[in-house]
Motif scaffolding. Structure first.
Motif, short mmCIF file in Angstrom:
data_model
loop_
_atom_site.label_atom_id
_atom_site.label_comp_id
_atom_site.label_asym_id
_atom_site.label_seq_id
_atom_site.Cartn_x
_atom_site.Cartn_y
_atom_site.Cartn_z
N LEU A 1 0.82 -1.20 0.00
CA LEU A 1 0.00 0.00 0.00
C LEU A 1 0.87 1.27 0.00
O LEU A 1 0.57 2.25 -0.70
CB LEU A 1 -0.92 0.00 1.22
CG LEU A 1 -2.08 -1.01 1.19
CD1 LEU A 1 -2.85 -0.95 2.52
CD2 LEU A 1 -3.01 -0.71 0.03
N LEU A 2 1.92 1.24 0.81
CA LEU A 2 2.82 2.39 0.86
C LEU A 2 3.48 2.63 -0.49
O LEU A 2 3.59 3.77 -0.97
CB LEU A 2 3.87 2.19 1.95
CG LEU A 2 4.89 3.31 2.13
CD1 LEU A 2 4.19 4.61 2.52
CD2 LEU A 2 5.94 2.93 3.19
N ALA A 3 3.92 1.55 -1.13
CA ALA A 3 4.57 1.67 -2.44
C ALA A 3 3.59 2.21 -3.48
O ALA A 3 3.92 3.07 -4.31
CB ALA A 3 5.13 0.33 -2.88
N MET A 4 2.34 1.73 -3.44
CA MET A 4 1.35 2.22 -4.38
C MET A 4 1.09 3.72 -4.17
O MET A 4 0.98 4.49 -5.13
CB MET A 4 0.04 1.42 -4.22
CG MET A 4 -1.04 1.80 -5.22
SD MET A 4 -2.53 0.82 -4.99
CE MET A 4 -1.89 -0.83 -5.30
N PHE A 5 1.00 4.12 -2.87
CA PHE A 5 0.77 5.53 -2.58
C PHE A 5 1.91 6.40 -3.09
O PHE A 5 1.69 7.46 -3.69
CB PHE A 5 0.59 5.70 -1.06
CG PHE A 5 0.58 7.13 -0.62
CD1 PHE A 5 -0.53 7.93 -0.84
CD2 PHE A 5 1.69 7.68 0.02
CE1 PHE A 5 -0.55 9.25 -0.43
CE2 PHE A 5 1.68 9.01 0.42
CZ PHE A 5 0.56 9.80 0.20
N LEU A 6 3.15 5.94 -2.88
CA LEU A 6 4.30 6.71 -3.33
C LEU A 6 4.38 6.79 -4.86
O LEU A 6 4.74 7.83 -5.43
CB LEU A 6 5.58 6.11 -2.76
CG LEU A 6 5.76 6.26 -1.24
CD1 LEU A 6 7.03 5.56 -0.78
CD2 LEU A 6 5.83 7.74 -0.85
N MET A 7 4.06 5.72 -5.54
CA MET A 7 4.10 5.74 -7.01
C MET A 7 3.03 6.68 -7.58
O MET A 7 3.28 7.42 -8.53
CB MET A 7 3.90 4.33 -7.55
CG MET A 7 5.09 3.42 -7.33
SD MET A 7 6.61 4.00 -8.15
CE MET A 7 6.14 3.83 -9.87
N LEU A 8 1.83 6.64 -6.95
CA LEU A 8 0.79 7.57 -7.40
C LEU A 8 1.20 9.01 -7.13
O LEU A 8 0.95 9.91 -7.96
CB LEU A 8 -0.54 7.24 -6.70
CG LEU A 8 -1.22 5.94 -7.14
CD1 LEU A 8 -2.46 5.68 -6.28
CD2 LEU A 8 -1.61 6.00 -8.61
N SER A 9 1.84 9.25 -5.97
CA SER A 9 2.32 10.60 -5.66
C SER A 9 3.37 11.05 -6.65
O SER A 9 3.40 12.20 -7.10
CB SER A 9 2.87 10.64 -4.23
OG SER A 9 1.87 10.36 -3.29
N ALA A 10 4.29 10.12 -7.02
CA ALA A 10 5.34 10.46 -7.98
C ALA A 10 4.74 10.77 -9.35
O ALA A 10 5.15 11.71 -10.03
CB ALA A 10 6.35 9.31 -8.09
N LEU A 11 3.71 9.96 -9.75
CA LEU A 11 3.07 10.22 -11.04
C LEU A 11 2.36 11.57 -11.02
O LEU A 11 2.46 12.36 -11.97
CB LEU A 11 2.08 9.09 -11.34
CG LEU A 11 1.27 9.25 -12.64
CD1 LEU A 11 2.20 9.30 -13.85
CD2 LEU A 11 0.25 8.12 -12.76
N GLY A 12 1.65 11.85 -9.93
CA GLY A 12 0.97 13.14 -9.83
C GLY A 12 1.94 14.31 -9.82
O GLY A 12 1.70 15.35 -10.44
N SER A 13 3.08 14.13 -9.12
CA SER A 13 4.09 15.17 -9.09
C SER A 13 4.67 15.43 -10.48
O SER A 13 4.89 16.58 -10.88
CB SER A 13 5.20 14.80 -8.10
OG SER A 13 6.25 15.74 -8.14
N ALA A 14 4.94 14.36 -11.22
CA ALA A 14 5.50 14.52 -12.56
C ALA A 14 4.51 15.21 -13.49
O ALA A 14 4.88 16.11 -14.28
CB ALA A 14 5.90 13.16 -13.13
N ILE A 15 3.23 14.81 -13.42
CA ILE A 15 2.23 15.44 -14.28
C ILE A 15 2.06 16.92 -13.92
O ILE A 15 1.96 17.78 -14.80
CB ILE A 15 0.89 14.68 -14.16
CG1 ILE A 15 1.04 13.26 -14.74
CG2 ILE A 15 -0.22 15.44 -14.88
CD1 ILE A 15 -0.19 12.39 -14.55
#
Length: 419
Positions: free
Chosen positions: A43-57
């Motif tokens: 769950l933590l990894a999924m949250f961080l990946m979504l945050s990274a994707l949102g940050s990049a966009i």
């Protein structure tokens, strides 16, 4: 489009690699447990990946809004600018320092004029309005809060090269795992605009000052020419009127007067269009003028001249000496029954030269009173020609008469103005 997709891919790849390493560490820590908390890490990894994707966009979208284009240079979190300034290093340093100091949210400015460097830090936009984020919001607490600016000036021949570096206030990992949402690009453009505006303002001020100086010079030339034109005809009209009278009463003396007038014009006409003359030239012209007056006044007019040859090069307004002599004759000697003497005396001092025209005529309160236009004219011409230090002082002479003294600065030997 490709640079933005490439940036998002690299950013997600870096986070993926970081999470793989973190997963290996996590597995090592909980390897002895039968029911390891793998779902928590997932769950933590999924949250961080979504945050990274949102940050990049968000980064890509904001750069597009700020720059209007997407390429490798605009998307980078580290920006470099190089500006050529048409000024020496000292003024360039002061201009650059003031441009950086006026950035929004700038802080901790460190400037060293000796090494021609300026370092500053700019806070990023704070979504929490100065409040600390929650202790459970680890990404927000670990986020990069400032950008740094390093400006270096390289002096040249009358020009300076400014090198600007804008980057996150963080280590190497910020290039892989953190994006600045275009804040460094925005800072780079802001400083570049501020520097360009200041250079344009300075050049505009210099141009305005040059135009003002040119206009003032043109006005001074026109005014001097007008004042000079008011002086020259005055004497000519009087002389020709006297010559006209003498042609009827004493033709021989009229002939002599016209001869002196020709000599006077011979020395005057070559410089009649000039507003600045020399004491030697003015003295020669005045002698011719006095010779003309002697024909009319005879023994009633005496002249004594005490002007050293070394002062013949002193600059003064054209017709200035003759103006004072005319006043002495008209208001002091002509009304006096027995006439009198005119003295022309020049003296040099440490920082100025004086030229005095004195007479032993009737003096103040007894002679004819004039309008004062001639002296006012002379004072104005002295100011325009020789500066504010030049002037005319008129005092009573002893035992009778008037003494008028022109004060000329030593710099009058090299005139500030030429028509």
């Amino acid at each position: 489009m490709f640079p933005s997709v490439s940036l998002i891919f690299r950013h997600l790849l870096a986070w993926t690699a970081a999470l793989i390493v973190a997963g290996m560490v996590w597995s090592g820590l909980f390897s002895g447990m039968n029911d390891g908390p793998g779902w928590v890490f997932g769950l933590l990894a999924m949250f961080l990946m979504l945050s990274a994707l949102g940050s990049a966009i968000t980064h890509v979208r904001r750069v597009w809004l700020v720059a209007g284009k997407l390429d490798g240079s605009t998307l980078s979190s580290r920006q470099r600018r190089q500006i050529e300034l048409p000024m020496d290093a000292g003024p360039a340093f002061a201009l650059l320092e003031s441009a950086i100091a006026e950035l929004p949210r700038v802080e901790d400015i460190e400037s060293a004029s000796g090494s021609l460097q300026v370092r500053a830090y700019v806070r990023r936009v704070d979504p929490w309005n100065g409040r600390q984020p929650s202790r459970w919001n680890l990404p927000a607490r670990l986020a990069i809060k400032r950008n740094s600016i390093l400006a270096t000036i390289t002096p040249g021949q009358g020009t300076s090269t400014v090198t600007l570096l804008f980057e996150p206030d963080a280590g190497w990992w910020a290039d892989l795992l953190a994006l600045d949402e275009g804040s460094n690009y925005e800072n780079a453009e802001a400083v570049t605009r501020a520097v360009s505006r200041r250079v344009a303002d300075q050049r505009r001020d210099e141009q305005a000052a040059a135009e003002q100086t040119h206009v003032e010079k043109e006005l001074s030339v026109a005014r001097l020419n007008l004042l000079h034109a008011q002086v020259e005809p005055h004497f000519l009209y009087n002389t020709l009127a006297n010559a006209q009278v003498l042609t009827r009463t004493d033709p021989a003396r009229a002939d002599v007067m016209l001869g002196h007038l020709i000599q006077y014009l011979r020395s005057s006409l070559p410089s009649m269009d000039e507003s600045v003359s020399t004491l030697g030239v003015e003295l020669e012209r005045t002698r011719a003028y006095l010779e003309i007056l002697r024909i009319r006044m005879g023994a009633r007019l005496g002249v004594e001249v005490q002007v050293p040859d070394a002062l013949h090069g002193v600059r003064l307004p054209s017709m200035a000496l003759q103006t004072l002599v005319e006043n002495a004759v008209k208001h002091g000697l002509e009304p006096k029954p027995g006439g009198g003497t005119i003295w022309i005396i020049a003296r040099a001092f440490d920082d100025h030269v004086t030229v005095t025209v004195a007479d032993d005529g009737l003096g103040f309160g007894h002679g004819t009173s004039g309008t004062g236009i001639g002296l006012k004219n002379l004072r104005e011409r002295l100011r325009l020609t020789c500066g504010e230090q030049a002037g005319v002082a008129i005092v009573a002479n002893f035992p009778s008469g008037v003494a008028a003294t022109m004060t000329l600065p030593q710099a009058a030997k090299e005139p500030r103005h030429a028509a």
